[in-house]
Scaffold this motif. Structure first.
Motif, PDB file in Angstrom:
ATOM      1  N   PHE A  69     -99.655 -11.815  10.445  1.00 42.27           N
ATOM      2  CA  PHE A  69     -99.718 -10.860  11.064  1.00 42.27           C
ATOM      3  C   PHE A  69     -99.905 -11.324  12.061  1.00 42.27           C
ATOM      4  CE2 PHE A  69    -102.596  -7.097  10.796  1.00 42.27           C
ATOM      5  CZ  PHE A  69    -101.950  -6.158  10.765  1.00 42.27           C
ATOM      6  N   GLU A  70     -99.284 -10.529  13.072  1.00 45.90           N
ATOM      7  CA  GLU A  70     -99.641 -10.741  14.574  1.00 45.90           C
ATOM      8  C   GLU A  70     -99.562  -9.005  15.030  1.00 45.90           C
ATOM      9  OE1 GLU A  70     -96.549 -13.028  16.710  1.00 45.90           O
ATOM     10  OE2 GLU A  70     -97.967 -12.097  19.107  1.00 45.90           O
ATOM     11  N   ASN A  71    -100.861  -9.080  15.130  1.00 38.09           N
ATOM     12  CA  ASN A  71    -100.792  -7.228  16.376  1.00 38.09           C
ATOM     13  C   ASN A  71    -101.481  -7.647  17.175  1.00 38.09           C
ATOM     14  OD1 ASN A  71    -101.870  -4.810  16.602  1.00 38.09           O
ATOM     15  ND2 ASN A  71    -104.007  -5.122  15.680  1.00 38.09           N
ATOM     16  N   SER A  72    -100.335  -7.692  18.553  1.00 39.53           N
ATOM     17  CA  SER A  72    -100.593  -7.999  19.946  1.00 39.53           C
ATOM     18  C   SER A  72    -100.023  -7.523  21.065  1.00 39.53           C
ATOM     19  CB  SER A  72    -100.728  -9.541  19.898  1.00 39.53           C
ATOM     20  OG  SER A  72     -99.139  -9.410  20.037  1.00 39.53           O
ATOM     21  N   THR A  78    -101.080  -1.921  22.429  1.00 35.82           N
ATOM     22  CA  THR A  78    -101.048  -1.647  24.834  1.00 35.82           C
ATOM     23  C   THR A  78    -102.755  -0.948  24.384  1.00 35.82           C
ATOM     24  OG1 THR A  78    -100.726   0.155  24.915  1.00 35.82           O
ATOM     25  CG2 THR A  78     -98.727  -1.919  24.594  1.00 35.82           C
ATOM     26  N   MET A  79    -103.097  -0.985  23.394  1.00 35.75           N
ATOM     27  CA  MET A  79    -104.638  -0.093  23.113  1.00 35.75           C
ATOM     28  C   MET A  79    -105.606  -1.253  22.450  1.00 35.75           C
ATOM     29  SD  MET A  79    -102.699   3.049  21.425  1.00 35.75           S
ATOM     30  CE  MET A  79    -104.369   3.654  20.269  1.00 35.75           C
ATOM     31  N   GLY A  80    -105.442  -2.243  22.159  1.00 29.11           N
ATOM     32  CA  GLY A  80    -106.690  -2.931  22.150  1.00 29.11           C
ATOM     33  C   GLY A  80    -107.377  -2.514  20.471  1.00 29.11           C
ATOM     34  N   MET A  81    -106.096  -1.977  19.447  1.00 27.40           N
ATOM     35  CA  MET A  81    -106.679  -1.039  18.114  1.00 27.40           C
ATOM     36  C   MET A  81    -106.461  -2.560  16.827  1.00 27.40           C
ATOM     37  SD  MET A  81    -105.168   2.119  17.126  1.00 27.40           S
ATOM     38  CE  MET A  81    -103.217   1.814  17.124  1.00 27.40           C
ATOM     39  N   ASN A 101    -105.521 -10.624   2.302  1.00 26.81           N
ATOM     40  CA  ASN A 101    -106.999  -9.177   3.655  1.00 26.81           C
ATOM     41  C   ASN A 101    -106.945  -9.891   5.332  1.00 26.81           C
ATOM     42  OD1 ASN A 101    -107.840  -7.298   4.663  1.00 26.81           O
ATOM     43  ND2 ASN A 101    -109.806  -8.067   3.214  1.00 26.81           N
ATOM     44  N   ILE A 102    -105.960 -10.162   5.991  1.00 24.60           N
ATOM     45  CA  ILE A 102    -105.804 -10.419   6.967  1.00 24.60           C
ATOM     46  C   ILE A 102    -106.507  -9.361   8.725  1.00 24.60           C
ATOM     47  CG2 ILE A 102    -104.936 -11.519   9.421  1.00 24.60           C
ATOM     48  CD1 ILE A 102    -103.211 -12.331   7.749  1.00 24.60           C
ATOM     49  N   LEU A 103    -107.697  -9.461   9.455  1.00 21.70           N
ATOM     50  CA  LEU A 103    -107.991  -8.457  10.358  1.00 21.70           C
ATOM     51  C   LEU A 103    -107.311  -9.032  11.834  1.00 21.70           C
ATOM     52  CD1 LEU A 103    -109.215  -5.722  11.610  1.00 21.70           C
ATOM     53  CD2 LEU A 103    -111.719  -7.425  11.179  1.00 21.70           C
ATOM     54  N   ALA A 104    -106.412  -8.216  12.055  1.00 21.45           N
ATOM     55  CA  ALA A 104    -105.860  -8.582  14.141  1.00 21.45           C
ATOM     56  C   ALA A 104    -106.034  -7.765  14.393  1.00 21.45           C
ATOM     57  CB  ALA A 104    -104.431  -9.145  13.636  1.00 21.45           C
ATOM     58  N   ASN A 105    -107.209  -8.306  15.874  1.00 15.92           N
ATOM     59  CA  ASN A 105    -106.827  -7.331  16.945  1.00 15.92           C
ATOM     60  C   ASN A 105    -106.457  -8.104  18.162  1.00 15.92           C
ATOM     61  OD1 ASN A 105    -108.305  -6.677  19.623  1.00 15.92           O
ATOM     62  ND2 ASN A 105    -109.243  -5.872  18.268  1.00 15.92           N
ATOM     63  N   PRO A 106    -105.717  -7.203  19.138  1.00 11.85           N
ATOM     64  CA  PRO A 106    -105.439  -8.348  19.783  1.00 11.85           C
ATOM     65  C   PRO A 106    -105.720  -8.983  21.019  1.00 11.85           C
ATOM     66  CG  PRO A 106    -104.058  -5.704  20.169  1.00 11.85           C
ATOM     67  CD  PRO A 106    -105.271  -5.907  18.954  1.00 11.85           C
ATOM     68  N   ASN A 107    -107.387  -8.926  21.072  1.00 16.19           N
ATOM     69  CA  ASN A 107    -108.718  -9.795  21.728  1.00 16.19           C
ATOM     70  C   ASN A 107    -109.342 -10.232  20.710  1.00 16.19           C
ATOM     71  OD1 ASN A 107    -107.582  -7.732  24.055  1.00 16.19           O
ATOM     72  ND2 ASN A 107    -108.632  -6.492  22.722  1.00 16.19           N
TER      73      ASN A 107
END
Ligand code: CU
Length: 222
Positions: A69-72, A78-81, A101-107
């Motif tokens: 899972f990639e959220n970047s 682009t919002m760091g959501m 249950n993966i939590l991913a944040n660009p930062n």
């Protein structure tokens, strides 16, 4: 998270046969170890959109699987959501045996890209993003049987026929026939190749060799 690794179902047996025509050495052959297919990898991505995943798989086969899972920024966030990839484990209408249950944040420390190892079983999985307001991010993954539990390679053998001289060399021509049997899921295909680096071709009928010299015929079945 379950990390049990089931070996994939596709196996192949490689073998080689050396034969001599006119001049050369006696028939000999050897076998290599079975080869396992690469593991399945499924990719989900998240973006600025809170109504759907940017991309998600719809089908897969049962067995050992890497879920990514990639959220970047690279996937359009682009919002760091933050988003999650959460497999529903409470609805009896769906498979509940894979508690992803993966939590991913660009930062985050992984740059928003996370992966886990799971074992999928045939059926349907429902997944969603558990962040409030993101209920639209959901979908169904359909998993089908991966071709049985057969992890044993087929039995293969080859036979050379033809007229031989006193030295045991074939005279004129030799015919190589290959047989393969598999007690599990059956034989999918039989292939052969001429020479040490000839291309693999479907085996349909006996291969006739009529050039003088030593020849190597390789064969395999899956
Ligand atoms: Cu979300």
């Amino acid at each position: 998270m379950r990390t049990k690794n089931r070996r994939r179902l596709w196996t192949a047996l490689f073998a080689a046969l050396l034969m001599a025509l006119g001049l050369g050495s006696p028939v000999a052959f050897g076998q290599d170890a079975p080869v396992a297919a690469a593991q399945q990898v499924l990719n989900w991505t998240g973006s600025d959109d809170i109504t759907k995943y940017a991309s998600a798989p719809t089908t897969a086969v049962a067995g050992a699987t890497t879920i990514v899972f990639e959220n970047s920024a690279a996937t359009g966030n682009t919002m760091g959501m933050p988003h999650t990839l959460t497999f529903d484990t409470s609805d009896p209408e769906y498979n509940n045996d894979v508690p992803v249950n993966i939590l991913a944040n660009p930062n985050d420390s992984e740059g928003g890209k996370h992966s886990v190892e799971v074992t999928l079983t045939p059926g349907r999985y429902r997944y969603h993003c558990s962040i409030p307001g993101h209920e639209g991010m959901q979908g169904i993954l359909v998993v089908t049987e991966g071709g049985g539990e057969d992890t044993a390679a087929p039995e293969t053998s080859a036979k050379v026929e033809g007229q031989k001289n006193a030295q045991g060399e074939y005279v004129g021509s030799a015919s190589v026939s290959v047989t393969a049997t598999d007690a599990g899921s059956g034989v999918d295909k039989v292939e052969y190749a001429v020479g040490a680096d000839g291309a693999w071709q479907p085996y349909t009928t006996a291969v006739v060799v009529d050039q003088v010299g030593a020849h190597k015929i390789r064969y395999r079945a899956s």
